[in-house]
Design a protein around this motif. Structure first.
Motif, PDB file in Angstrom:
ATOM      1  N   ILE A  39     -21.274 -16.992 -57.377  1.00 62.14           N
ATOM      2  CA  ILE A  39     -20.175 -17.383 -58.022  1.00 62.14           C
ATOM      3  C   ILE A  39     -19.992 -15.934 -59.101  1.00 62.14           C
ATOM      4  N   GLN A  40     -19.692 -15.220 -59.154  1.00 63.92           N
ATOM      5  CA  GLN A  40     -19.564 -13.517 -60.430  1.00 63.92           C
ATOM      6  C   GLN A  40     -19.366 -14.032 -61.333  1.00 63.92           C
ATOM      7  N   ALA A  90     -16.530  -5.135 -60.370  1.00 60.84           N
ATOM      8  CA  ALA A  90     -16.135  -5.896 -59.818  1.00 60.84           C
ATOM      9  C   ALA A  90     -15.768  -4.844 -58.296  1.00 60.84           C
ATOM     10  N   ASN A  91     -15.859  -3.840 -58.821  1.00 62.75           N
ATOM     11  CA  ASN A  91     -15.246  -2.537 -57.527  1.00 62.75           C
ATOM     12  C   ASN A  91     -15.804  -2.310 -56.522  1.00 62.75           C
ATOM     13  N   GLU A  92     -16.877  -1.532 -56.800  1.00 63.81           N
ATOM     14  CA  GLU A  92     -17.319  -0.901 -55.898  1.00 63.81           C
ATOM     15  C   GLU A  92     -19.279  -0.757 -55.704  1.00 63.81           C
ATOM     16  N   HIS A  93     -20.014  -1.377 -54.694  1.00 65.41           N
ATOM     17  CA  HIS A  93     -21.069  -0.993 -54.412  1.00 65.41           C
ATOM     18  C   HIS A  93     -22.074  -0.498 -53.836  1.00 65.41           C
ATOM     19  N   PRO A  94     -21.639   1.314 -54.057  1.00 65.09           N
ATOM     20  CA  PRO A  94     -21.994   1.233 -51.911  1.00 65.09           C
ATOM     21  C   PRO A  94     -23.228   1.816 -51.558  1.00 65.09           C
ATOM     22  N   THR A  95     -24.078   1.844 -52.646  1.00 64.70           N
ATOM     23  CA  THR A  95     -24.984   1.538 -51.977  1.00 64.70           C
ATOM     24  C   THR A  95     -26.375   0.045 -51.849  1.00 64.70           C
ATOM     25  N   GLN A  96     -25.525  -0.514 -52.005  1.00 67.90           N
ATOM     26  CA  GLN A  96     -25.654  -2.272 -51.415  1.00 67.90           C
ATOM     27  C   GLN A  96     -25.013  -2.588 -49.812  1.00 67.90           C
ATOM     28  N   ALA A  97     -23.690  -1.789 -49.957  1.00 65.99           N
ATOM     29  CA  ALA A  97     -22.920  -1.568 -48.572  1.00 65.99           C
ATOM     30  C   ALA A  97     -23.933  -1.087 -47.617  1.00 65.99           C
ATOM     31  N   TYR A 131     -14.470 -11.369 -57.092  1.00 66.77           N
ATOM     32  CA  TYR A 131     -15.403 -10.670 -57.896  1.00 66.77           C
ATOM     33  C   TYR A 131     -16.843  -9.981 -57.221  1.00 66.77           C
ATOM     34  N   GLY A 132     -17.021  -9.944 -55.877  1.00 64.59           N
ATOM     35  CA  GLY A 132     -18.240  -9.461 -54.654  1.00 64.59           C
ATOM     36  C   GLY A 132     -17.551  -8.916 -54.616  1.00 64.59           C
ATOM     37  N   GLU A 181      -8.242 -19.105 -54.794  1.00 63.88           N
ATOM     38  CA  GLU A 181      -8.850 -18.435 -56.496  1.00 63.88           C
ATOM     39  C   GLU A 181      -9.570 -17.001 -56.449  1.00 63.88           C
ATOM     40  N   LEU A 182     -10.392 -17.759 -55.096  1.00 57.65           N
ATOM     41  CA  LEU A 182     -11.703 -16.404 -55.486  1.00 57.65           C
ATOM     42  C   LEU A 182     -11.776 -14.985 -53.892  1.00 57.65           C
ATOM     43  N   ALA A 183      -9.937 -15.397 -53.111  1.00 57.92           N
ATOM     44  CA  ALA A 183     -10.361 -14.761 -51.591  1.00 57.92           C
ATOM     45  C   ALA A 183     -10.363 -13.677 -51.747  1.00 57.92           C
ATOM     46  N   MET A 184     -10.654 -12.537 -50.963  1.00 56.21           N
ATOM     47  CA  MET A 184     -10.807 -11.295 -50.533  1.00 56.21           C
ATOM     48  C   MET A 184      -9.477 -10.828 -51.011  1.00 56.21           C
ATOM     49  N   PRO A 185      -9.622  -9.144 -52.351  1.00 55.80           N
ATOM     50  CA  PRO A 185      -9.040  -8.961 -53.311  1.00 55.80           C
ATOM     51  C   PRO A 185      -7.455  -8.051 -51.234  1.00 55.80           C
ATOM     52  N   GLN A 186      -6.002  -8.077 -51.820  1.00 62.01           N
ATOM     53  CA  GLN A 186      -5.574  -7.791 -50.664  1.00 62.01           C
ATOM     54  C   GLN A 186      -5.586  -6.322 -50.759  1.00 62.01           C
ATOM     55  N   PRO A 187      -6.150  -5.858 -50.892  1.00 66.67           N
ATOM     56  CA  PRO A 187      -6.140  -3.961 -50.499  1.00 66.67           C
ATOM     57  C   PRO A 187      -7.200  -3.985 -49.499  1.00 66.67           C
ATOM     58  N   ILE A 188      -8.078  -5.218 -49.790  1.00 69.83           N
ATOM     59  CA  ILE A 188      -9.620  -5.006 -48.219  1.00 69.83           C
ATOM     60  C   ILE A 188      -8.882  -5.905 -47.183  1.00 69.83           C
ATOM     61  N   VAL A 189      -8.307  -6.952 -46.951  1.00 75.35           N
ATOM     62  CA  VAL A 189      -7.429  -7.566 -46.449  1.00 75.35           C
ATOM     63  C   VAL A 189      -6.813  -6.434 -46.206  1.00 75.35           C
ATOM     64  N   ASP A 190      -6.051  -5.844 -46.394  1.00 79.14           N
ATOM     65  CA  ASP A 190      -4.867  -4.624 -45.817  1.00 79.14           C
ATOM     66  C   ASP A 190      -5.504  -3.867 -44.776  1.00 79.14           C
ATOM     67  N   ALA A 191      -6.876  -3.676 -45.431  1.00 76.56           N
ATOM     68  CA  ALA A 191      -7.782  -2.239 -45.165  1.00 76.56           C
ATOM     69  C   ALA A 191      -8.292  -2.538 -43.322  1.00 76.56           C
ATOM     70  N   ILE A 192      -9.022  -4.205 -43.381  1.00 79.83           N
ATOM     71  CA  ILE A 192      -9.421  -5.195 -42.194  1.00 79.83           C
ATOM     72  C   ILE A 192      -8.347  -4.961 -40.920  1.00 79.83           C
ATOM     73  N   ASN A 193      -7.094  -5.227 -41.561  1.00 79.32           N
ATOM     74  CA  ASN A 193      -6.327  -5.521 -40.176  1.00 79.32           C
ATOM     75  C   ASN A 193      -5.549  -4.213 -40.222  1.00 79.32           C
TER      76      ASN A 193
END
Length: 337
Positions: free
Chosen positions: A235-236, A133-140, A171-172, A197-209
């Protein structure tokens, strides 16, 4: 500017906007080969080790196709049970052995951080095809390439974009990596729509902010769809503790043409990393959207080949040699139509 030649591609955090522009420029130059208007043998004799220890169709075949289109050969391992990892071999040992058989490796593994651990033991460049559930850089990167192209059709750019991300944001991994790339741009508006329960992980939210972008977090689809891009995720279920828990959320945010007409702008582009869950109980993107010209999911998959061709060319240092090894296509092809 990122140095590509000979280096691993493990995370979107490696890239700045100059690096992304370079990837996209090379990807654009790959179109004649992807469309079978021309062929190139620039990687003739080179071998890709395509190691997929987690189920995949599009990503695995896309990597292989991209390498073949550059004239290279592909050797594949699929499934954990079919590898020495099932016998207790470490990722480091696997990397030391298989990198001796390959010139470059693309790898997917179900554990977060696993591809980076594998890369530590590799003697050749490694490209992350998804690590849990970490990264998928080529998809991004292919998603961002698609966003850029779709917005260009409407006279817009990525700066000032409004994107709505919908579904399993916890998990996406595709939305995690894409969000981090979008943080490199200016004045992006994020609308994150998911169950709590399926919200964006906080580190990503923090990066956006921290990047100073506008952010809305909600559980409601209605009233939040004045977006340029609607990016939906399935849904993963394979990452949930149980199938029963995953089933609680299936079908939570269905999208069909009637909902699109009622809630979306007429030019909102619909994206999805695929596979879309077409089972009746989920039906994330209804088949009646297939005739909607703003459904970009198949343009995404086509763009994935271009981006992965670019990454192979850059990582192996042949981006300026591709056309020198160009040949005519001698077989029938309607790819360009």
């Amino acid at each position: 500017m990122t140095e590509f030649t000979g280096n691993h591609i493990l995370s979107v955090n490696q890239f700045d906007r100059d690096a992304i522009d370079k990837i996209f420029s090379v990807a654009h130059s790959m179109e004649p080969y992807a469309r079978r208007e021309k062929r190139t043998t620039v990687l003739n004799g080179a071998i890709l080790g395509n190691l997929f220890f987690e189920p995949s169709t599009r990503t695995r075949v896309s990597f292989g196709t991209a390498f073949n289109l550059l004239g290279g050969e592909v050797r594949e391992t699929t499934g954990m049970d079919n590898s020495a990892l099932a016998k207790g071999e470490s990722l480091f040992d696997t990397a030391r052995v298989l990198s001796g058989y390959s010139d470059i490796i693309a790898m997917r593994h179900p554990a977060a951080g696993s591809v980076s651990e594998f890369a530590d033991g590799s003697r050749v460049p490694v490209i992350n095809g998804g690590d849990g559930a970490n990264e998928h850089p080529t998809q991004a990167l292919l998603d961002l390439f698609t966003i850029k192209r779709e917005l260009n059709y409407h006279g817009k750019g990525i700066d000032g974009l409004h994107i709505a991300m919908i579904g399993d944001l916890r998990y996406g991994r595709t939305v995690h990596s894409l969000s981090r790339l979008l943080c490199l741009y200016k004045d992006v508006r994020f609308t994150l729509i998911s169950p709590k329960e399926l919200a964006m992980p906080q580190p990503i939210v923090d990066a956006i902010n921290d990047a100073g972008h506008r952010l809305t977090i909600t559980e409601q689809l209605e009233g939040n769809m004045d977006a340029d891009i609607c990016y939906q995720t399935r849904i993963q279920e394979e990452r949930f503790p149980s199938q029963e828990e995953a089933n609680r959320y299936r079908g939570k945010f269905r999208l069909n043409q009637a909902i699109y007409t009622r809630h979306f702008q007429s030019k909102t582009v619909i994206m999805h990393p695929l596979p879309r869950d077409s089972r009746m109980e989920a039906n994330e993107l209804d088949n009646d959207l297939n005739i909607n010209p703003n459904l970009a999911i198949f343009r995404q998959t086509d763009n994935g080949v271009l981006v992965r061709m670019a990454l192979f060319a850059l990582t192996l240092g042949v981006e300026d040699l591709v056309s020198k090894y160009e040949r005519d296509v001698v077989w029938y092809s309607n790819k360009s139509s």
